[in-house]
Motif scaffolding. Structure first.
Motif, PDB file in Angstrom:
ATOM      1  N   PHE A 158      31.636 -18.204  22.586  1.00 49.06           N
ATOM      2  CA  PHE A 158      30.262 -17.793  22.879  1.00 49.06           C
ATOM      3  C   PHE A 158      29.730 -16.862  21.797  1.00 49.06           C
ATOM      4  O   PHE A 158      28.513 -16.835  21.544  1.00 49.06           O
ATOM      5  CB  PHE A 158      30.200 -17.100  24.243  1.00 49.06           C
ATOM      6  CG  PHE A 158      28.807 -16.836  24.720  1.00 49.06           C
ATOM      7  CD1 PHE A 158      28.052 -17.857  25.277  1.00 49.06           C
ATOM      8  CD2 PHE A 158      28.236 -15.586  24.600  1.00 49.06           C
ATOM      9  CE1 PHE A 158      26.753 -17.631  25.706  1.00 49.06           C
ATOM     10  CE2 PHE A 158      26.946 -15.337  25.026  1.00 49.06           C
ATOM     11  CZ  PHE A 158      26.197 -16.369  25.579  1.00 49.06           C
ATOM     12  N   ALA A 159      30.608 -16.109  21.136  1.00 42.70           N
ATOM     13  CA  ALA A 159      30.184 -15.243  20.045  1.00 42.70           C
ATOM     14  C   ALA A 159      29.607 -16.076  18.893  1.00 42.70           C
ATOM     15  O   ALA A 159      28.586 -15.688  18.285  1.00 42.70           O
ATOM     16  CB  ALA A 159      31.353 -14.394  19.557  1.00 42.70           C
ATOM     17  N   SER A 162      26.195 -17.291  19.972  1.00 40.97           N
ATOM     18  CA  SER A 162      25.218 -16.199  19.928  1.00 40.97           C
ATOM     19  C   SER A 162      24.775 -15.917  18.499  1.00 40.97           C
ATOM     20  O   SER A 162      23.586 -15.648  18.240  1.00 40.97           O
ATOM     21  CB  SER A 162      25.814 -14.937  20.550  1.00 40.97           C
ATOM     22  OG  SER A 162      26.160 -15.151  21.900  1.00 40.97           O
ATOM     23  N   ALA A 165      22.343 -18.600  17.533  1.00 43.49           N
ATOM     24  CA  ALA A 165      21.063 -18.372  18.200  1.00 43.49           C
ATOM     25  C   ALA A 165      20.278 -17.251  17.521  1.00 43.49           C
ATOM     26  O   ALA A 165      19.058 -17.365  17.304  1.00 43.49           O
ATOM     27  CB  ALA A 165      21.295 -18.059  19.678  1.00 43.49           C
ATOM     28  N   ASP A 166      20.950 -16.161  17.176  1.00 47.23           N
ATOM     29  CA  ASP A 166      20.279 -15.048  16.491  1.00 47.23           C
ATOM     30  C   ASP A 166      19.716 -15.481  15.142  1.00 47.23           C
ATOM     31  O   ASP A 166      18.594 -15.097  14.764  1.00 47.23           O
ATOM     32  CB  ASP A 166      21.259 -13.889  16.292  1.00 47.23           C
ATOM     33  CG  ASP A 166      21.614 -13.200  17.598  1.00 47.23           C
ATOM     34  OD1 ASP A 166      20.855 -13.372  18.573  1.00 47.23           O
ATOM     35  OD2 ASP A 166      22.655 -12.511  17.643  1.00 47.23           O
ATOM     36  N   ASP A 222      14.327 -11.940  26.459  1.00 45.90           N
ATOM     37  CA  ASP A 222      15.791 -11.860  26.552  1.00 45.90           C
ATOM     38  C   ASP A 222      16.353 -13.085  27.264  1.00 45.90           C
ATOM     39  O   ASP A 222      17.409 -13.606  26.879  1.00 45.90           O
ATOM     40  CB  ASP A 222      16.199 -10.594  27.303  1.00 45.90           C
ATOM     41  CG  ASP A 222      15.846  -9.328  26.524  1.00 45.90           C
ATOM     42  OD1 ASP A 222      15.646  -9.439  25.299  1.00 45.90           O
ATOM     43  OD2 ASP A 222      15.766  -8.245  27.148  1.00 45.90           O
ATOM     44  N   GLU A 225      16.356 -16.067  24.830  1.00 46.77           N
ATOM     45  CA  GLU A 225      17.423 -15.954  23.832  1.00 46.77           C
ATOM     46  C   GLU A 225      18.790 -16.234  24.446  1.00 46.77           C
ATOM     47  O   GLU A 225      19.625 -16.921  23.842  1.00 46.77           O
ATOM     48  CB  GLU A 225      17.394 -14.547  23.213  1.00 46.77           C
ATOM     49  CG  GLU A 225      16.159 -14.279  22.363  1.00 46.77           C
ATOM     50  CD  GLU A 225      16.135 -12.872  21.821  1.00 46.77           C
ATOM     51  OE1 GLU A 225      17.109 -12.121  22.060  1.00 46.77           O
ATOM     52  OE2 GLU A 225      15.156 -12.511  21.134  1.00 46.77           O
ATOM     53  N   PHE A 226      19.012 -15.707  25.643  1.00 45.00           N
ATOM     54  CA  PHE A 226      20.299 -15.946  26.308  1.00 45.00           C
ATOM     55  C   PHE A 226      20.450 -17.417  26.682  1.00 45.00           C
ATOM     56  O   PHE A 226      21.542 -17.997  26.568  1.00 45.00           O
ATOM     57  CB  PHE A 226      20.397 -15.068  27.554  1.00 45.00           C
ATOM     58  CG  PHE A 226      21.715 -15.171  28.255  1.00 45.00           C
ATOM     59  CD1 PHE A 226      22.883 -14.727  27.653  1.00 45.00           C
ATOM     60  CD2 PHE A 226      21.794 -15.718  29.529  1.00 45.00           C
ATOM     61  CE1 PHE A 226      24.100 -14.830  28.289  1.00 45.00           C
ATOM     62  CE2 PHE A 226      23.014 -15.824  30.178  1.00 45.00           C
ATOM     63  CZ  PHE A 226      24.172 -15.373  29.560  1.00 45.00           C
ATOM     64  N   ALA A 229      21.463 -19.345  23.555  1.00 43.38           N
ATOM     65  CA  ALA A 229      22.888 -19.154  23.256  1.00 43.38           C
ATOM     66  C   ALA A 229      23.753 -19.933  24.246  1.00 43.38           C
ATOM     67  O   ALA A 229      24.770 -20.529  23.867  1.00 43.38           O
ATOM     68  CB  ALA A 229      23.241 -17.671  23.295  1.00 43.38           C
ATOM     69  N   ASN A 230      23.356 -19.943  25.527  1.00 37.71           N
ATOM     70  CA  ASN A 230      24.085 -20.714  26.539  1.00 37.71           C
ATOM     71  C   ASN A 230      24.138 -22.194  26.182  1.00 37.71           C
ATOM     72  O   ASN A 230      25.192 -22.841  26.237  1.00 37.71           O
ATOM     73  CB  ASN A 230      23.408 -20.548  27.902  1.00 37.71           C
ATOM     74  CG  ASN A 230      23.946 -19.364  28.670  1.00 37.71           C
ATOM     75  OD1 ASN A 230      24.906 -18.729  28.259  1.00 37.71           O
ATOM     76  ND2 ASN A 230      23.322 -19.051  29.792  1.00 37.71           N
ATOM     77  N   TYR A 233      26.273 -22.925  23.101  1.00 40.03           N
ATOM     78  CA  TYR A 233      27.706 -22.816  23.397  1.00 40.03           C
ATOM     79  C   TYR A 233      28.210 -24.043  24.150  1.00 40.03           C
ATOM     80  O   TYR A 233      29.251 -24.617  23.805  1.00 40.03           O
ATOM     81  CB  TYR A 233      27.962 -21.555  24.215  1.00 40.03           C
ATOM     82  CG  TYR A 233      29.388 -21.426  24.699  1.00 40.03           C
ATOM     83  CD1 TYR A 233      30.438 -21.308  23.804  1.00 40.03           C
ATOM     84  CD2 TYR A 233      29.674 -21.438  26.058  1.00 40.03           C
ATOM     85  CE1 TYR A 233      31.751 -21.210  24.241  1.00 40.03           C
ATOM     86  CE2 TYR A 233      30.982 -21.336  26.512  1.00 40.03           C
ATOM     87  CZ  TYR A 233      32.014 -21.220  25.600  1.00 40.03           C
ATOM     88  OH  TYR A 233      33.313 -21.127  26.052  1.00 40.03           O
TER      89      TYR A 233
END
Length: 291
Positions: A158-159, A162, A165-166, A222, A225-226, A229-230, A233
């Protein structure tokens, strides 16, 4: 000096000797090819065993990662974006694969699906993996905003998702939705490219489902963005499982082809040996007859 009667026999013996030398050279070449194919078969068998071991772990990680994708589906099902604003939205395509080879058409599947999607509706492009990047850069070099490498050597985390995504949010320009094109794992023998849509924070705020609630802008930002990333992943891990499965199948097919080639070369080698033995017998019989 040889007698006139012995000269024809000597000529036949010389011709047979040349044929024997040519036959021996051919046998050496066939023997070398046999050794090479045997070595290749050993390598492909070893790689198949490694891929089979990794596939079990990849499938287990994929089942866990699908929970992230299910959470995203739940969110976007209850916050559908209005279709009226669909014509003017800016699209960012995220083609996801890896850097690794020897896995069949796993990368070209993503490239073909991305080319088809961009042809249907224009947009910018982000790429995960050196293999699809080298394929898509020939056609869409001016559309590529960001690219990523070194992802997928092991089960993605997940890192890593993320971080991707960033980077998309910071350096991929403005976009209203991200369309993730990745390989979906169907079974241990099959996969296909599928598209997953993730909308931006502004699109979420404008949806009828979100407008029913009073919330601060930072919350939707937020959440978007989450959710991105989800989704990344979940698709990274599923694509990794599809790649390991494709590599296992490719190595199995390569091993089978090597075995077929060895059978063919062994048959050629045996026939060559028989021809050499026959030639030697002819030399012996011809020499005895001449004497």
């Amino acid at each position: 000096m040889f007698t006139r009667g012995a000269r024809p026999a000597l000529a036949v013996a010389r011709t047979a000797s040349k044929q024997q030398q040519a036959g021996m050279a051919t046998l050496k070449e066939i023997d070398q090819r046999l050794k090479s194919v045997r070595n290749i078969e050993k390598i492909t068998k070893s790689m198949k065993v490694v891929a089979s071991t990794k596939l079990t772990r990849a499938e287990r990680s994929m089942r866990e990662a699908k929970k992230y994708g299910a959470a995203n589906n739940e969110l976007f099902d209850h916050a559908k974006v209005d279709e009226d604003a669909a014509n003017d939205k800016k699209i960012l395509y995220l083609a996801m694969s890896s850097d690794g080879g020897l896995c069949g058409g796993i990368h070209s599947t993503i490239s073909r699906a991305t080319k088809k999607a961009v042809a249907e509706q224009d947009g910018a492009l982000a790429i995960v993996g050196d293999k699809p990047k080298s394929q898509l850069a020939r056609v869409f070099a001016d559309k590529i905003k960001v690219s990523f490498s070194g992802v997928g050597k092991d089960v993605p985390t997940f890192a890593e998702a993320s971080a991707i995504a960033d980077e998309l949010i910071k350096n991929a320009g403005e976009w209203d939705e991200v369309r993730i094109i990745s390989n979906a794992y169907i079974s241990a023998l099959s996969y296909e490219a599928r598209e997953t849509i993730v909308v931006a924070a502004d699109a979420l705020r404008q949806s009828s489902g979100f407008q029913q609630y009073e919330m601060e802008d930072d919350v939707s930002k937020d959440l978007a963005e989450f959710s991105l990333a989800n989704a990344i992943y979940a698709k990274l891990v599923e694509g990794h499982a599809a790649e390991i499965s494709a590599r296992r199948t490719a190595m199995e097919n390569a091993s089978n082809n090597a075995q077929d080639m060895m059978s063919s070369l062994q048959l050629q080698y045996n026939r060559g040996r028989q021809a050499v033995i026959t030639t030697e017998l002819i030399d012996i019989i011809t020499g005895a007859s001449a004497l």
